[in-house]
Scaffold this motif. Structure first.
Motif, PDB file in Angstrom:
ATOM      1  N   SER A   1       0.805  -1.224   0.000  1.00 35.19           N
ATOM      2  CA  SER A   1       0.000   0.000   0.000  1.00 35.19           C
ATOM      3  C   SER A   1       0.831   1.265   0.000  1.00 35.19           C
ATOM      4  O   SER A   1       0.315   2.352  -0.309  1.00 35.19           O
ATOM      5  N   PHE A   2       2.106   1.168   0.339  1.00 38.43           N
ATOM      6  CA  PHE A   2       2.975   2.352   0.303  1.00 38.43           C
ATOM      7  C   PHE A   2       3.057   2.945  -1.098  1.00 38.43           C
ATOM      8  O   PHE A   2       3.356   4.121  -1.273  1.00 38.43           O
ATOM      9  N   THR A   3       2.784   2.134  -2.136  1.00 36.87           N
ATOM     10  CA  THR A   3       2.836   2.645  -3.512  1.00 36.87           C
ATOM     11  C   THR A   3       1.665   3.570  -3.812  1.00 36.87           C
ATOM     12  O   THR A   3       1.700   4.297  -4.813  1.00 36.87           O
ATOM     13  N   THR A   4       0.632   3.560  -2.982  1.00 35.35           N
ATOM     14  CA  THR A   4      -0.554   4.392  -3.214  1.00 35.35           C
ATOM     15  C   THR A   4      -0.485   5.716  -2.464  1.00 35.35           C
ATOM     16  O   THR A   4      -1.357   6.570  -2.649  1.00 35.35           O
ATOM     17  N   VAL A   5       0.521   5.888  -1.610  1.00 33.76           N
ATOM     18  CA  VAL A   5       0.598   7.080  -0.765  1.00 33.76           C
ATOM     19  C   VAL A   5       1.300   8.199  -1.524  1.00 33.76           C
ATOM     20  O   VAL A   5       2.437   8.024  -1.971  1.00 33.76           O
ATOM     21  N   PRO A   6       0.660   9.372  -1.665  1.00 31.26           N
ATOM     22  CA  PRO A   6       1.328  10.481  -2.348  1.00 31.26           C
ATOM     23  C   PRO A   6       2.394  11.118  -1.465  1.00 31.26           C
ATOM     24  O   PRO A   6       2.348  11.017  -0.245  1.00 31.26           O
ATOM     25  N   GLY A   7       3.361  11.759  -2.104  1.00 30.84           N
ATOM     26  CA  GLY A   7       4.372  12.482  -1.333  1.00 30.84           C
ATOM     27  C   GLY A   7       5.786  12.090  -1.709  1.00 30.84           C
ATOM     28  O   GLY A   7       6.156  10.924  -1.568  1.00 30.84           O
ATOM     29  N   ASP A   8       6.555  13.063  -2.183  1.00 28.64           N
ATOM     30  CA  ASP A   8       7.963  12.826  -2.510  1.00 28.64           C
ATOM     31  C   ASP A   8       8.866  13.024  -1.311  1.00 28.64           C
ATOM     32  O   ASP A   8      10.084  12.881  -1.409  1.00 28.64           O
ATOM     33  N   ASP A   9       8.259  13.374  -0.164  1.00 31.12           N
ATOM     34  CA  ASP A   9       9.055  13.650   1.037  1.00 31.12           C
ATOM     35  C   ASP A   9       9.003  12.503   2.038  1.00 31.12           C
ATOM     36  O   ASP A   9       9.430  12.652   3.185  1.00 31.12           O
ATOM     37  N   LEU A  10       8.498  11.344   1.633  1.00 30.33           N
ATOM     38  CA  LEU A  10       8.386  10.205   2.539  1.00 30.33           C
ATOM     39  C   LEU A  10       9.618   9.311   2.463  1.00 30.33           C
ATOM     40  O   LEU A  10      10.162   9.068   1.381  1.00 30.33           O
ATOM     41  N   HIS A  11      10.026   8.835   3.618  1.00 29.26           N
ATOM     42  CA  HIS A  11      11.123   7.865   3.739  1.00 29.26           C
ATOM     43  C   HIS A  11      10.516   6.573   4.269  1.00 29.26           C
ATOM     44  O   HIS A  11       9.590   6.603   5.083  1.00 29.26           O
ATOM     45  N   ILE A  12      11.027   5.433   3.811  1.00 31.23           N
ATOM     46  CA  ILE A  12      10.506   4.137   4.248  1.00 31.23           C
ATOM     47  C   ILE A  12      11.623   3.277   4.816  1.00 31.23           C
ATOM     48  O   ILE A  12      12.748   3.267   4.293  1.00 31.23           O
ATOM     49  N   TRP A  13      11.309   2.584   5.905  1.00 31.35           N
ATOM     50  CA  TRP A  13      12.173   1.560   6.479  1.00 31.35           C
ATOM     51  C   TRP A  13      11.366   0.272   6.447  1.00 31.35           C
ATOM     52  O   TRP A  13      10.352   0.141   7.152  1.00 31.35           O
ATOM     53  N   TRP A  14      11.774  -0.693   5.636  1.00 33.31           N
ATOM     54  CA  TRP A  14      11.000  -1.923   5.403  1.00 33.31           C
ATOM     55  C   TRP A  14      11.801  -3.135   5.862  1.00 33.31           C
ATOM     56  O   TRP A  14      13.039  -3.162   5.728  1.00 33.31           O
ATOM     57  N   GLY A  15      11.103  -4.135   6.399  1.00 35.65           N
ATOM     58  CA  GLY A  15      11.761  -5.374   6.792  1.00 35.65           C
ATOM     59  C   GLY A  15      10.840  -6.562   6.639  1.00 35.65           C
ATOM     60  O   GLY A  15       9.633  -6.464   6.887  1.00 35.65           O
ATOM     61  N   ALA A  16      11.395  -7.687   6.228  1.00 31.15           N
ATOM     62  CA  ALA A  16      10.641  -8.939   6.092  1.00 31.15           C
ATOM     63  C   ALA A  16      11.372 -10.053   6.827  1.00 31.15           C
ATOM     64  O   ALA A  16      12.601 -10.043   6.920  1.00 31.15           O
ATOM     65  N   TYR A  17      10.601 -11.005   7.365  1.00 29.84           N
ATOM     66  CA  TYR A  17      11.158 -12.161   8.101  1.00 29.84           C
ATOM     67  C   TYR A  17      12.129 -11.707   9.198  1.00 29.84           C
ATOM     68  O   TYR A  17      13.210 -12.280   9.373  1.00 29.84           O
ATOM     69  N   LEU A  18      11.747 -10.684   9.930  1.00 35.48           N
ATOM     70  CA  LEU A  18      12.635 -10.133  10.957  1.00 35.48           C
ATOM     71  C   LEU A  18      13.006 -11.196  11.992  1.00 35.48           C
ATOM     72  O   LEU A  18      12.144 -11.918  12.489  1.00 35.48           O
ATOM     73  N   GLY A  19      14.278 -11.293  12.299  1.00 33.14           N
ATOM     74  CA  GLY A  19      14.755 -12.262  13.271  1.00 33.14           C
ATOM     75  C   GLY A  19      14.941 -13.662  12.741  1.00 33.14           C
ATOM     76  O   GLY A  19      15.350 -14.551  13.485  1.00 33.14           O
ATOM     77  N   MET A  20      14.648 -13.875  11.453  1.00 34.28           N
ATOM     78  CA  MET A  20      14.774 -15.199  10.853  1.00 34.28           C
ATOM     79  C   MET A  20      15.958 -15.223   9.882  1.00 34.28           C
ATOM     80  O   MET A  20      16.483 -14.167   9.501  1.00 34.28           O
ATOM     81  N   PRO A  21      16.394 -16.409   9.444  1.00 36.06           N
ATOM     82  CA  PRO A  21      17.570 -16.476   8.568  1.00 36.06           C
ATOM     83  C   PRO A  21      17.423 -15.688   7.269  1.00 36.06           C
ATOM     84  O   PRO A  21      18.424 -15.194   6.732  1.00 36.06           O
ATOM     85  N   ASP A  22      16.211 -15.574   6.738  1.00 33.65           N
ATOM     86  CA  ASP A  22      15.996 -14.864   5.476  1.00 33.65           C
ATOM     87  C   ASP A  22      15.631 -13.397   5.677  1.00 33.65           C
ATOM     88  O   ASP A  22      15.086 -12.767   4.762  1.00 33.65           O
ATOM     89  N   GLU A  23      15.925 -12.843   6.848  1.00 33.18           N
ATOM     90  CA  GLU A  23      15.612 -11.441   7.114  1.00 33.18           C
ATOM     91  C   GLU A  23      16.126 -10.553   5.978  1.00 33.18           C
ATOM     92  O   GLU A  23      17.252 -10.677   5.521  1.00 33.18           O
ATOM     93  N   THR A  24      15.263  -9.628   5.535  1.00 39.61           N
ATOM     94  CA  THR A  24      15.597  -8.726   4.433  1.00 39.61           C
ATOM     95  C   THR A  24      15.208  -7.307   4.821  1.00 39.61           C
ATOM     96  O   THR A  24      14.093  -7.077   5.293  1.00 39.61           O
ATOM     97  N   LEU A  25      16.115  -6.357   4.615  1.00 44.70           N
ATOM     98  CA  LEU A  25      15.894  -4.964   4.989  1.00 44.70           C
ATOM     99  C   LEU A  25      16.147  -4.059   3.788  1.00 44.70           C
ATOM    100  O   LEU A  25      17.113  -4.263   3.044  1.00 44.70           O
ATOM    101  N   ILE A  26      15.267  -3.064   3.597  1.00 44.07           N
ATOM    102  CA  ILE A  26      15.457  -2.033   2.579  1.00 44.07           C
ATOM    103  C   ILE A  26      14.983  -0.715   3.169  1.00 44.07           C
ATOM    104  O   ILE A  26      13.938  -0.659   3.821  1.00 44.07           O
ATOM    105  N   GLU A  27      15.739   0.349   2.962  1.00 39.66           N
ATOM    106  CA  GLU A  27      15.300   1.676   3.408  1.00 39.66           C
ATOM    107  C   GLU A  27      15.778   2.731   2.435  1.00 39.66           C
ATOM    108  O   GLU A  27      16.763   2.549   1.718  1.00 39.66           O
TER     109      GLU A  27
END
Length: 250
Positions: A190-216
Motif C-alpha cells: 500500500s505504500f505505492t498508493t501514498v502520495p508524497g515525494d518527502d516520505l522515507h521508508i524503512w522496510w523489513g521482512a522475516y525479521l529475526g529469521m535467517p531470510d531477514e531482508t531490509l530495505i530503506e
C-alpha cells in the motif's frame, strides 16, 4: 481451574524470547497451535527451535486446523468477516481445551497485544462458560521493535506520535502530517498508493529469521525495489511477514 498461558515469543529469533516467557514455557504441559498449512511449515520449525532452546521438560502439541476465512469482494463488511472467523476459531479452541488436561500454553508471534487475535478468541471461550481457566499473558518483542532495532532508528521523531495501522487503513487514510506511520498486515504494498515525494521508508521482512531482508530509503526511490523483492521472497517461500515505517523528512 486450569492454568493457561498466552506467551509472546518475539519476531522469530529464539534469542529474543524473554526470561519471563522462558519461565512460562517450562510450566506448560500442552501447547495449542492453530495450524497455518504446509506453506508456513518454516514457522512451525522456528517455534520448535524456540521450545528446544528454552525447555527440556516433556510437552504435547495440540494442533487446531485454522478455519477458512471468507474472502471479501471490494470493501465488504471487513469487521463482520473477521468477527465470524474469530468465532469459528474460538469454537475449535474450546473443543481442544475440553479434550486435553494440564497447564496449557499458546505461543504468539511478537506480542499478544498487537494485531493478533489470540486474546480475543480466548476471551470468547471464557465467555461461553464451559471451560474455566486462569489466564496469564506474557509480553514479547514485537516486529515493530525488531524493525527499529535492525534499522537502528527511533520509531518517532522528537515529540511526535507514532501511528500503528494496517495496509488497508493506510490506503484509506494516508500518512498524517507530523506523524510517523508504522504499517502491518499489508499484503498489497500500500505504500505505492501514498502520495508524497518527502516520505522515507524503512522496510523489513522475516525479521529475526535467517531470510531477514531490509530495505530503506526515499519512498519513491525504493518502492519498486521493495515491491519486486517482496514478490520474489513470497513466491520462493509461499508466505511473507513484513512491516514498514513511513516518515516525512525535510
Amino acid at each position: 481451574m486450569r492454568q493457561l498461558y498466552v506467551i509472546g515469543i518475539g519476531a522469530g529469533d529464539p534469542a529474543q524470547v524473554t526470561v519471563q516467557a522462558i519461565e512460562a514455557l517450562r510450566r506448560v504441559d500442552v501447547f495449542f497451535v492453530i495450524g497455518k498449512g504446509d506453506a508456513k511449515q518454516e514457522l512451525v520449525e522456528v517455534r520448535t527451535a524456540i521450545l528446544a532452546a528454552h525447555t527440556d521438560r516433556p510437552y504435547r502439541m495440540r494442533e487446531i486446523p485454522d478455519p477458512p476465512r471468507e474472502r471479501m469482494v471490494g470493501d465488504g463488511d471487513y469487521r463482520g468477516v473477521v468477527e465470524d472467523w474469530h468465532e469459528r476459531r474460538a469454537a475449535l479452541l474450546e473443543e481442544a481445551f475440553a479434550e486435553t488436561d494440564g497447564v496449557g500454553g499458546i505461543l504468539v508471534w511478537g506480542d499478544p497485544s498487537l494485531y493478533d487475535s489470540t486474546l480475543r478468541m480466548v476471551r470468547r471461550v471464557a465467555e461461553r462458560g464451559a471451560q474455566r481457566f486462569d489466564l496469564e499473558v506474557i509480553p514479547g518483542v514485537t516486529s515493530a521493535q525488531a524493525l527499529a532495532a535492525r534499522h537502528r532508528i527511533v520509531l518517532h521523531d522528537i515529540g511526535e506520535p507514532v501511528h500503528i495501522t494496517t495496509g488497508r487503513r493506510l490506503r484509506e487514510k494516508g500518512v498524517a502530517p507530523g506523524e510517523s506511520t508504522l504499517v502491518m498486515l499489508d499484503g498489497e504494498c500500500s505504500f505505492t498508493t501514498v502520495p508524497g515525494d518527502d516520505l522515507h521508508i524503512w522496510w523489513g521482512a522475516y525479521l529475526g529469521m535467517p531470510d531477514e531482508t531490509l530495505i530503506e530509503g526515499p519512498l519513491r526511490s525504493v518502492e519498486d525495489r521493495i515491491t519486486h523483492r517482496r514478490k520474489e521472497l513470497r513466491d520462493a517461500k509461499g508466505w511473507i511477514m513484513d512491516i514498514y515505517l513511513l516518515r516525512r523528512v525535510d
